[in-house]
Motif scaffolding. Sequence first.
Motif, short mmCIF file in Angstrom:
data_model
loop_
_atom_site.label_atom_id
_atom_site.label_comp_id
_atom_site.label_asym_id
_atom_site.label_seq_id
_atom_site.Cartn_x
_atom_site.Cartn_y
_atom_site.Cartn_z
N UNK A 115 0.86 -1.19 0.00
CA UNK A 115 0.00 0.00 0.00
C UNK A 115 0.90 1.24 0.00
N UNK A 116 0.38 2.37 -0.48
CA UNK A 116 1.24 3.55 -0.56
C UNK A 116 1.33 4.29 0.78
N UNK A 117 1.52 3.55 1.86
CA UNK A 117 1.52 4.19 3.17
C UNK A 117 2.90 4.22 3.79
N UNK A 118 3.24 5.37 4.35
CA UNK A 118 4.46 5.53 5.13
C UNK A 118 4.05 5.95 6.53
N UNK A 119 4.61 5.34 7.53
CA UNK A 119 4.31 5.75 8.90
C UNK A 119 5.60 6.24 9.52
N UNK A 120 5.56 7.46 10.06
CA UNK A 120 6.73 7.96 10.78
C UNK A 120 6.69 7.38 12.19
N UNK A 121 7.75 6.76 12.63
CA UNK A 121 7.77 6.22 14.00
C UNK A 121 8.98 6.76 14.77
N UNK A 122 8.72 7.08 16.01
CA UNK A 122 9.70 7.76 16.87
C UNK A 122 9.72 7.04 18.23
N UNK A 123 10.64 7.39 19.14
CA UNK A 123 10.71 6.69 20.43
C UNK A 123 9.35 6.61 21.13
N UNK A 124 9.04 5.42 21.64
CA UNK A 124 7.74 5.17 22.27
C UNK A 124 6.74 4.57 21.30
N UNK A 125 7.00 4.70 19.98
CA UNK A 125 6.17 4.00 18.99
C UNK A 125 6.64 2.56 18.89
N UNK A 126 5.72 1.70 18.52
CA UNK A 126 6.06 0.30 18.32
C UNK A 126 5.18 -0.25 17.21
N UNK A 127 5.54 -1.42 16.69
CA UNK A 127 4.74 -2.01 15.61
C UNK A 127 4.76 -3.52 15.75
N UNK A 128 3.64 -4.12 15.36
CA UNK A 128 3.56 -5.58 15.26
C UNK A 128 3.49 -5.93 13.78
N UNK A 129 4.35 -6.81 13.33
CA UNK A 129 4.46 -7.16 11.91
C UNK A 129 4.26 -8.67 11.77
N UNK A 130 3.09 -9.09 11.27
CA UNK A 130 2.82 -10.53 11.17
C UNK A 130 3.81 -11.23 10.24
N UNK A 131 3.94 -12.53 10.39
CA UNK A 131 4.80 -13.33 9.51
C UNK A 131 4.38 -13.08 8.05
N UNK A 132 5.32 -12.78 7.19
CA UNK A 132 5.03 -12.62 5.76
C UNK A 132 4.49 -11.26 5.38
N UNK A 133 4.23 -10.37 6.36
CA UNK A 133 3.72 -9.04 6.04
C UNK A 133 4.82 -8.25 5.32
N UNK A 134 4.52 -7.71 4.12
CA UNK A 134 5.59 -7.04 3.37
C UNK A 134 5.76 -5.58 3.80
N UNK A 135 6.95 -5.24 4.22
CA UNK A 135 7.22 -3.87 4.67
C UNK A 135 8.70 -3.58 4.53
N UNK A 136 9.04 -2.32 4.63
CA UNK A 136 10.45 -1.97 4.82
C UNK A 136 10.53 -0.81 5.79
N UNK A 137 11.63 -0.78 6.47
CA UNK A 137 11.85 0.22 7.51
C UNK A 137 13.07 1.00 7.12
N UNK A 138 12.99 2.33 7.10
CA UNK A 138 14.20 3.08 6.79
C UNK A 138 14.39 4.18 7.82
N UNK A 139 15.63 4.36 8.18
CA UNK A 139 15.94 5.33 9.24
C UNK A 139 16.13 6.71 8.63
#
Length: 257
Positions: free
Chosen positions: A84-108
């Motif tokens: 999906x065309x979604x970007x989420x900004x995450x900062x200290x105190x944010x967290x995420x749950x990523x199911x097995x096989x869920x397609x994503x990438x994380x960039x700093x």
Amino acid sequence: MHNLGQTRSSNKRDHLLLTPDTFVRTPLPGLKGGVAIVHVAPAAGAAFTQMTIELEAGGTLLPGPTQRFIYVLEGELLLSESSAPYFHKIVPGNYAYLPTGFPYSLSASTKARIAVIEKPFLPLDPDLLKNDLDFDDVPETWFFIGEEQQIEPVALNGDEDLQVRSLLPDSIAFDFACNTMTYAPGAALSQVEVHYMEHGLLMLEGGGIYRLGDSWYPTTAGDFIWMAPYCPQWFGAIGKAPAKYLIYKDFNRHTLA
Ligand code: UGY
Ligand code: MN
């Protein structure tokens, strides 16, 4: 600084205490512009892996072999959902749950550090739910991003000086729990716990004394602890500021699942 071979780190049959002076950094497939400190892994006897991943600005992390829980310790990152065309900004105190096989990438976006927990998912046995009127179907986990400060804390056993925030939803679909526990200065667990679940613990703030097995350890922010199933455990906070840790445990499953 070699410190003449001295360290607070300790490796016992039913627990590990790892202090930052003994951390070893390694590359990982799917990790660019960063390094991983693997705190605990099946090689040590754990049924999960917990690491701290350190990223340079521009560093990226792709999905790993299992479901993941990530908690931002430092910096700013973008989590993008590949489907999906979604970007989420995450900062200290944010967290995420990523199911097995869920397609994503994380960039700093900046230099960053994240706590990462990986665990092979234990599916629910449909036979165990078939007579439960609460469930038409076997519930499944879902991708989400959370903010710790939005979670209502609960006083552990009624002790207002020991607040627990459950970062994962209250759903049997999830096969582990991840909580933060915040101890007011002088607060302590009301009992020595001995239980079948194992723990991965990252000390985030403050410190105190951790009892693990038959040893008592001074512990402070930055330390990592693994507690094997049935490891006797107790913590008392020491100092003038609160002590806070992030703690993983396996949860919501029969032991013979
Ligand atoms: O959830 C727990 O078992 C937690 N109270 N354990 C711990 O803090 N060592
Ligand atoms: Mn416990």
